[in-house]
Each structure stands twice: as C-alpha cells, then as structure tokens.
Design a protein around this motif. Sequence first.
Motif, PDB file in Angstrom:
ATOM      1  N   ILE A  12       4.886 -23.594 -23.260  1.00 38.60           N
ATOM      2  CA  ILE A  12       3.782 -23.411 -22.305  1.00 38.60           C
ATOM      3  C   ILE A  12       2.679 -22.557 -22.935  1.00 38.60           C
ATOM      4  CG2 ILE A  12       3.108 -22.323 -20.124  1.00 38.60           C
ATOM      5  CD1 ILE A  12       5.820 -23.133 -18.999  1.00 38.60           C
ATOM      6  N   GLY A  13       3.066 -21.496 -23.641  1.00 43.88           N
ATOM      7  CA  GLY A  13       2.074 -20.633 -24.274  1.00 43.88           C
ATOM      8  C   GLY A  13       1.215 -21.368 -25.285  1.00 43.88           C
ATOM      9  N   VAL A  14       1.847 -22.142 -26.154  1.00 41.04           N
ATOM     10  CA  VAL A  14       1.105 -22.878 -27.183  1.00 41.04           C
ATOM     11  C   VAL A  14       0.190 -23.920 -26.548  1.00 41.04           C
ATOM     12  CG1 VAL A  14       1.308 -24.458 -29.143  1.00 41.04           C
ATOM     13  CG2 VAL A  14       2.852 -22.499 -28.961  1.00 41.04           C
ATOM     14  N   LEU A  15       0.733 -24.723 -25.626  1.00 45.22           N
ATOM     15  CA  LEU A  15      -0.059 -25.795 -25.007  1.00 45.22           C
ATOM     16  C   LEU A  15      -1.202 -25.238 -24.157  1.00 45.22           C
ATOM     17  CD1 LEU A  15       2.728 -28.339 -23.946  1.00 45.22           C
ATOM     18  CD2 LEU A  15       1.233 -28.408 -25.954  1.00 45.22           C
ATOM     19  N   ALA A  16      -0.932 -24.168 -23.423  1.00 47.98           N
ATOM     20  CA  ALA A  16      -1.984 -23.574 -22.590  1.00 47.98           C
ATOM     21  C   ALA A  16      -3.121 -23.050 -23.456  1.00 47.98           C
ATOM     22  CB  ALA A  16      -1.405 -22.444 -21.729  1.00 47.98           C
ATOM     23  N   GLY A  17      -2.786 -22.388 -24.562  1.00 43.16           N
ATOM     24  CA  GLY A  17      -3.816 -21.864 -25.448  1.00 43.16           C
ATOM     25  C   GLY A  17      -4.668 -22.960 -26.060  1.00 43.16           C
ATOM     26  N   LEU A  18      -4.017 -24.005 -26.564  1.00 42.21           N
ATOM     27  CA  LEU A  18      -4.759 -25.122 -27.156  1.00 42.21           C
ATOM     28  C   LEU A  18      -5.666 -25.790 -26.125  1.00 42.21           C
ATOM     29  CD1 LEU A  18      -1.929 -26.753 -29.317  1.00 42.21           C
ATOM     30  CD2 LEU A  18      -3.925 -25.504 -30.171  1.00 42.21           C
ATOM     31  N   PHE A  19      -5.161 -25.958 -24.915  1.00 37.71           N
ATOM     32  CA  PHE A  19      -5.935 -26.626 -23.868  1.00 37.71           C
ATOM     33  C   PHE A  19      -7.128 -25.782 -23.432  1.00 37.71           C
ATOM     34  CE2 PHE A  19      -6.682 -27.436 -19.303  1.00 37.71           C
ATOM     35  CZ  PHE A  19      -7.076 -28.759 -19.386  1.00 37.71           C
ATOM     36  N   ILE A  20      -6.906 -24.500 -23.211  1.00 38.50           N
ATOM     37  CA  ILE A  20      -8.000 -23.632 -22.758  1.00 38.50           C
ATOM     38  C   ILE A  20      -9.092 -23.537 -23.815  1.00 38.50           C
ATOM     39  CG2 ILE A  20      -8.615 -21.253 -22.156  1.00 38.50           C
ATOM     40  CD1 ILE A  20      -5.842 -21.035 -20.822  1.00 38.50           C
ATOM     41  N   GLY A  21      -8.707 -23.373 -25.084  1.00 37.63           N
ATOM     42  CA  GLY A  21      -9.698 -23.327 -26.155  1.00 37.63           C
ATOM     43  C   GLY A  21     -10.502 -24.607 -26.234  1.00 37.63           C
ATOM     44  N   TRP A  22      -9.830 -25.738 -26.082  1.00 35.37           N
ATOM     45  CA  TRP A  22     -10.505 -27.039 -26.114  1.00 35.37           C
ATOM     46  C   TRP A  22     -11.453 -27.199 -24.926  1.00 35.37           C
ATOM     47  CZ3 TRP A  22      -9.999 -31.262 -22.677  1.00 35.37           C
ATOM     48  CH2 TRP A  22     -10.634 -32.437 -23.099  1.00 35.37           C
ATOM     49  N   ILE A  23     -10.997 -26.792 -23.738  1.00 38.22           N
ATOM     50  CA  ILE A  23     -11.831 -26.892 -22.534  1.00 38.22           C
ATOM     51  C   ILE A  23     -13.098 -26.059 -22.676  1.00 38.22           C
ATOM     52  CG2 ILE A  23     -11.968 -26.078 -20.145  1.00 38.22           C
ATOM     53  CD1 ILE A  23     -10.749 -28.764 -20.241  1.00 38.22           C
ATOM     54  N   ILE A  24     -12.960 -24.831 -23.166  1.00 38.41           N
ATOM     55  CA  ILE A  24     -14.130 -23.960 -23.325  1.00 38.41           C
ATOM     56  C   ILE A  24     -15.088 -24.554 -24.356  1.00 38.41           C
ATOM     57  CG2 ILE A  24     -14.910 -21.686 -24.115  1.00 38.41           C
ATOM     58  CD1 ILE A  24     -13.660 -21.686 -21.342  1.00 38.41           C
ATOM     59  N   GLY A  25     -14.555 -25.074 -25.445  1.00 37.42           N
ATOM     60  CA  GLY A  25     -15.404 -25.721 -26.449  1.00 37.42           C
ATOM     61  C   GLY A  25     -16.140 -26.916 -25.880  1.00 37.42           C
ATOM     62  N   MET A  26     -15.436 -27.741 -25.103  1.00 39.38           N
ATOM     63  CA  MET A  26     -16.055 -28.919 -24.497  1.00 39.38           C
ATOM     64  C   MET A  26     -17.135 -28.505 -23.495  1.00 39.38           C
ATOM     65  SD  MET A  26     -14.324 -31.966 -22.246  1.00 39.38           S
ATOM     66  CE  MET A  26     -14.177 -30.881 -20.828  1.00 39.38           C
ATOM     67  N   LEU A  27     -16.858 -27.462 -22.703  1.00 35.34           N
ATOM     68  CA  LEU A  27     -17.851 -27.000 -21.734  1.00 35.34           C
ATOM     69  C   LEU A  27     -19.122 -26.525 -22.423  1.00 35.34           C
ATOM     70  CD1 LEU A  27     -15.759 -25.013 -19.083  1.00 35.34           C
ATOM     71  CD2 LEU A  27     -17.143 -27.061 -18.695  1.00 35.34           C
ATOM     72  N   MET A  28     -18.966 -25.763 -23.504  1.00 35.06           N
ATOM     73  CA  MET A  28     -20.150 -25.282 -24.220  1.00 35.06           C
ATOM     74  C   MET A  28     -20.962 -26.444 -24.766  1.00 35.06           C
ATOM     75  SD  MET A  28     -19.096 -21.759 -26.196  1.00 35.06           S
ATOM     76  CE  MET A  28     -17.668 -22.410 -27.034  1.00 35.06           C
ATOM     77  N   ASP A  29     -20.281 -27.454 -25.264  1.00 26.74           N
ATOM     78  CA  ASP A  29     -20.970 -28.619 -25.817  1.00 26.74           C
ATOM     79  C   ASP A  29     -21.658 -29.429 -24.719  1.00 26.74           C
ATOM     80  OD1 ASP A  29     -21.645 -30.774 -27.658  1.00 26.74           O
ATOM     81  OD2 ASP A  29     -19.976 -31.857 -26.721  1.00 26.74           O
ATOM     82  N   ARG A  30     -20.924 -29.727 -23.635  1.00 30.13           N
ATOM     83  CA  ARG A  30     -21.466 -30.595 -22.581  1.00 30.13           C
ATOM     84  C   ARG A  30     -22.573 -29.905 -21.782  1.00 30.13           C
ATOM     85  NH1 ARG A  30     -17.672 -34.813 -22.006  1.00 30.13           N
ATOM     86  NH2 ARG A  30     -17.026 -35.195 -24.161  1.00 30.13           N
TER      87      ARG A  30
END
Length: 418
Positions: free
Chosen positions: A206-224
């Motif tokens: 859960i820790g690994v997947l949550a971290g990867l997902f949150i980082g990706w979401i924040i990156g996508m939000l900044m881009d979009r």
Amino acid sequence: MQQHYLILAGLGFATIIMAWLPAFSEKIRVSSPILLLLIGFGLFMVGLPLGWPDPLWNDLDLMYFSEALVIISLMGAGLKMGENTLKAWRKPLLLVFVTMPICMLSAYLLGQYFLLLSVPSSLLLAAVLAPTDPVLAAEVQLDDPSEENENDEDDVRFTLTAEAGLNDGVAFPFSYLAVLVAQAGSWAAFSFTDWLWDKLILKVVIGVLAGLFIGWIIGMLMDRLYKYAGVKTFVGFLALSLTFMTYGFTELIHGYGFLAVFFAGFSLRYYEKVDRNYKKKLHDFITEMEHLFMVIYILLFGGSIMNGMLNLTDWKGIAFAFVFVLVIRPIAGLIALAGFKESFKSKLAVSFFGIRGIGSIFYLSWAFVTYDYFDYKNELYAITAYIILISIVIHGFTAPSVIGHFRNQKTKSESSEN
C-alpha cells in the motif's frame, strides 16, 4: 522574556552558520553535522536556555519531531533520483534485502547474547538500527535531481540515496515485530501470520503504490492545469505540502507513509511533462527545510550528550556500537555487492557509508510510545546515541574525502578523454 530572546538569537546564529557550513565543510573535508554538533556542545556550555534533553527527550515529542524530519528528507531523496536504468537499482535492492537482514540478525544476536537484553528489546535494537539514515547521509547522496549514474562517484551516491529511501520504510515491519512480540509476552503467543501478511506485505505494498499514485496525480495536475487552464505552478513549498499529505493519507489507508513519501517524490521526479527546473526548485526547497530541522536536532542531540545521555549504558553498549558501525555494516554490504564487477573501492564506499541517524531515533521513540513496557529503555537510547555519534564523527571525517576522491577520478578521466 530575556530567555525567549536568547533562544531566538542562539537558533538564528546556528541557522546562519548552517548557510555557510556546506561550502566550508567541503573545503576542510569535514561534514557539516560534525561542526553542528560542536556548536551544540558550545551552546549548551554557555547555558543557552533551549530546554535541553535531560538527558532523554520526551518520547512523544521526539517521535513527532523525528517523524517530520525523516519524511522531509525522504521526499528530498525521492526527488534526487536521476535518469537511472533499472539495472542501477540492483545494488540498493540488494542492500535492502541482503545487507539489512544481515545487520538486523547480527544486532539481534549480539543484543541477546552479548548485551543480555530481553527478546523484545533485542528485536527492537535490531529494527531501529536497520535503516540507513536519509538525513545525516545527505553528503554522500545525490546533490541534484538532474545527476545521472555515469561513474563511480554517481554510482556510490545513487546507491546510497536509493537505499536510504527504501529501507527507512522497509524497517518499519520489524519495529512492529518487536512491539507485537513484547505485547504478546513471548514468541509462542505471537501471531507470525498476521504480522507477515498485514505489517510486512500489505502495508509495504500500500505504501509503495500510494506514493507512486500520488506523485503521478500531482504531476498530471500540474501539467493539465497549465495546459488547459493556463495555471502554472512554480512554488517550492509544494514539495513540503506533498510530503505531509502523502504521509498522512497513506498512514490513514493502512500503508507505510515513509515508503509512500519516497515513492511520491520519485514518481513526480519521473513525470516527464513537469518542467525540469521546477523539479529542481522542489528539491532545493525541501532540502532547505531538511537543513533547518537538522540544525535543531543536532543542537539538541549535542545537548543530550553533554547532559549525560552516553552514561546510560556500559562498556558493552559502547563496544557494540563500534562493532556495528565499523564491522557489521561494512561486511554485510560487501557480501551483498560481492557479485558486481566493479572496483573494490566503490563497493567498500557503499558498504562503509551505512550512516545511522534520525530514522533510528524515530523507530525507537515510536516503539516506546506504542508500547510503554519495554525493558532496557535507557540502554537502548544510549546505544543508539553512541551509534549516531560514532557515525557522525567517523563518516563525517571520511565521507568528504572519499566522495572527493571519486570526483577527482571522474575529472581525470574526462581530461584524458579530451
């Protein structure tokens, strides 16, 4: 009121000094934590009213402070990870899954049969000494998120950065193991299956997947947001906000927040559509916050030493500390890296710089807050303090020269090619 002004002046003096310490320590080949420790000794001796530990901290206060410092440092470590291949991750993974278990088993056996600690206290000692510290090890880690793994210097620094990011979370299940065994009262009453599936496997995943997902979401939000709404983000404190949000959210959904924070930084670092200069700004901001917290911690750590913290154990604890830092970790590291065809100097550097620090303090205070009936509490704090002090001094005097050696080798190699 006068004491209030004295505290502000003293902390301001220490943080101003910290602004020059990295450059100054590079010139004299001595790491900045050593110099900060000396400043801490000096401020204690002149009687600065900082509320020095006497000689121990309050467990809960220490847990919260060390927790904040470690997760800030882990975000910085994640953002440092450059464009390295999957092959480059073999070494840090071996350090986590080979070196760390060897170190823990050695610490547990020495705790049982040399220090004569109880089983739960021996397990706790092994768990808290497992992680390589992401805070005090900053000077042997990558400096910049744009660095790549191209030579011995970068290879050593990448390996140590990745190891520190990974094993600070992987060590948590074993701290749980010590607490659960202590609560159960014996190995026989302890439920190994529940610990294995819940505390070791589920919470790590859960820790690994949550971290990867949150980082990706924040990156996508900044881009979009920039692409479709013209909203451009270029503030460094986003890294600090992301750190606390990721840690808190992951802990709430039953994952290990330490792992999540590291992988959130890592995931954001690798999100290609986020500007490289902004990634560097995020890294630089979180690094400055880490330095600020580190100044406070080392000053207080120096005060706890002057107040008698090291007197809470006997010669066996001191001998254990030296053996762990100078023998067990280097040998365990060399065993893990034995199959790599590279210079012995490079493998020895990675094995030797298994720096211990604030991560160990967090796990120790967390265990005492979680379960208040551990035996040998003072001895465990003192042994951990000795290990941190030995690590600060020995690694502090050797790390700048070793990293400088690899940097000089890189310069000579580039000169010969030209």
